[in-house]
Scaffold this active site. Structure first.
Site, short mmCIF file in Angstrom:
data_model
loop_
_atom_site.label_atom_id
_atom_site.label_comp_id
_atom_site.label_asym_id
_atom_site.label_seq_id
_atom_site.Cartn_x
_atom_site.Cartn_y
_atom_site.Cartn_z
N THR A 24 0.81 -1.21 0.00
CA THR A 24 0.00 0.00 0.00
C THR A 24 0.85 1.26 0.00
O THR A 24 0.52 2.24 -0.68
CB THR A 24 -0.90 0.00 1.26
OG1 THR A 24 -1.68 -1.19 1.23
CG2 THR A 24 -1.82 1.19 1.29
N THR A 77 2.61 -4.19 4.49
CA THR A 77 2.72 -4.39 5.94
C THR A 77 2.59 -5.85 6.38
O THR A 77 3.09 -6.22 7.43
CB THR A 77 1.64 -3.55 6.68
OG1 THR A 77 0.37 -3.90 6.15
CG2 THR A 77 1.90 -2.07 6.52
N ASP A 78 1.92 -6.67 5.55
CA ASP A 78 1.62 -8.04 6.01
C ASP A 78 2.87 -8.82 6.41
O ASP A 78 2.88 -9.50 7.43
CB ASP A 78 0.88 -8.81 4.91
CG ASP A 78 -0.55 -8.33 4.73
OD1 ASP A 78 -0.93 -7.36 5.40
OD2 ASP A 78 -1.28 -8.92 3.92
N1 GLU Z 1 -1.47 -7.36 1.71
C1 GLU Z 1 -0.71 -6.34 1.07
C2 GLU Z 1 0.75 -6.31 1.51
O1 GLU Z 1 1.12 -6.62 2.63
C3 GLU Z 1 -1.32 -4.97 1.20
C4 GLU Z 1 -1.37 -4.45 2.60
C5 GLU Z 1 -0.29 -3.46 2.90
O2 GLU Z 1 0.45 -3.00 2.07
O3 GLU Z 1 -0.22 -3.08 4.03
O4 GLU Z 1 1.55 -5.96 0.69
#
Ligand code: GLU
Length: 418
Positions: A99, A175-176
């Site tokens: 994101t 973030t995941d």
């Molecule tokens: N699930 C995705 C990731 O970790 C999008 C969530 C995010 O960026 O925080 O890349």
């Protein structure tokens, strides 16, 4: 990229250009903000404004749209899609995706992963007030697709950026699995002349509650601090008051959506960023002369979550062919005693089996209950208060570097990561 002729005409008519503060009236609604550069994915008749909240909006220009110049931008405030050679300290941004490294298509409202180096500056032009932005899109993935090969590529790219003179390196990341990558880099980067800062955002830049701008600006300030470590910089609370600096091997995403999802586990954050101030409160590793990495990793390591009812057959299936096994055990570090004979066999066959706790908070202790003692006898190595994902990458590194050596690498861990 240039705006469409109609939009250019409107801007020119008001004597306004990129970076100026304007007010736009369209369909009876008035919006005030700074004119942003057009992005390759901005619709033809969409004008992008940065509001004072930091939130970017796209306004459809049509019949009856009027535009008034409020204030011309000072020269140094004009956002540019190419990083200026400003004489500010160079900071390398190695985007991996997620994101934080995405931008909004103002025609559809959809969020896309960044594909061009300039996308970052498009979203947060204030970055070029702090540093000379050296931006590279290494990959454009969602972080659930991160893997060992990409970690290795990333570690090598970081070393190269330091060799090219970067003061610090920022890694925008989904973030995941950001915590896994932070831990992996902590073990792979053996010497650092500046900080490596991983940063993400829980809400994309099209949302008023986005944490992207604040996290990126805080990460940039940390990238210029004298920290020779891999750290993570994210919101410290659900308001916009400060960001926390977490040690890369000690941090975990603890909430699916809150902006303060990242927490240091079994330790305190190293410090905080409040506005322009970076405060370091804990002992951090100093700067080394040169960057170095040992990117060897044994990918054939599995992480098994212990649960009631796990059978020896299931456990054998999950660990079949593995060179290393990390168990996220229950409580002090347990798994059903039915599994002990399977573990004994694995260890006898040269497989390393280490134990962490799925409680996350606190330390393993295999000397308290009979199962723990049986596990120790079977050859399980306790990991203390290490996070399961940190134990995973630590074992991957250890197996590749010293295939024959037993025992968790506590000395290495203490020196660099505690
Ligand atoms: N699930 C995705 C990731 O970790 C999008 C969530 C995010 O960026 O925080 O890349």
């Amino acid at each position: 990229m240039e705006y469409s002729d109609a939009t250019k005409e409107l801007l020119n008519g008001a004597g306004a250009s990129i970076g100026d503060h304007i007010s736009v009236t369209t369909r009876g609604a008035v919006q005030r903000g700074m004119v942003m550069p057009r992005h390759m994915f901005t619709g033809p008749d969409i004008l992008v404004l940065k509001l004072s909240s930091g939130y970017n909006i796209g306004l459809r220009i049509g019949e009856g749209t009027t535009l008034v110049l409020i204030e011309e931008a000072k020269k140094e405030e004009r956002p540019s899609s190419t990083p200026p050679g400003t004489g500010l300290p160079p900071v390398a941004f190695l985007s991996t995706g997620g994101t934080i490294a995405s931008y909004v298509d103002y025609r559809t409202g959809a969020v896309h992963p960044a594909v061009e180096a300039q996308d970052l500056l498009f979203t947060v032009p204030e970055l070029s007030d702090l540093c000379e932005v050296r931006s590279t899109v290494l990959s454009s993935i969602l972080s659930e697709d991160m893997d060992v090969a990409l970690w290795q590529e990333l570690a090598n790219a970081i070393v190269l950026e330091f060799e090219k003179g970067a003061r610090g390196v920022i890694v925008p990341h989904g973030t995941d699995t950001l915590g896994y990558t932070a831990a992996a880099l902590s073990y792979m980067l053996t010497s650092l002349p500046g900080p490596v800062v991983l940063v993400g955002s829980q809400r994309s830049s099209d949302r008023p509650s986005s944490d992207a701008t604040m996290n990126l600006l805080a990460a940039t300030r940390v990238a210029l601090a004298p920290i020779g470590e891999v750290v993570v910089v994210m919101h410290d609370s659900s308001s916009d008051d400060r960001c926390a600096i977490h040690r890369g091997s000690r941090v975990r995403k603890m909430h699916t959506s809150r902006r303060d999802a990242f927490q240091s586990i079994n330790t305190l954050p190293l410090g905080y960023v409040e506005g322009k101030e970076v405060t370091i409160l804990e002992k951090v590793r100093g700067l080394e002369k040169r960057a170095a990495a040992d990117t060897r990793m044994e990918p054939n390591v599995v992480l098994v979550h212990a649960y009631p009812g796990i059978t020896p057959a299931r456990f054998s299936g999950m660990t079949s062919g593995a060179k290393g096994v990390v168990i996220a055990g229950t409580g002090l570090g347990h798994i059903s005693s039915d599994i002990v004979p399977v573990i004994s066999k694995l260890v006898a066959g040269g497989v390393r089996v280490v134990m962490t706790s799925q409680c996350l908070w606190g330390s393993t202790n295999l000397n308290v209950y009979s199962t723990g003692r049986e596990l120790l006898q079977a050859g399980v190595e306790p990991c203390g208060d290490m996070l399961p994902e940190t134990a995973l990458v630590e074992l991957m590194c250890r197996l590749a570097r010293q295939p024959g050596k037993r025992g968790t690498d506590a000395g290495h861990r203490r020196e660099r990561h505690e």
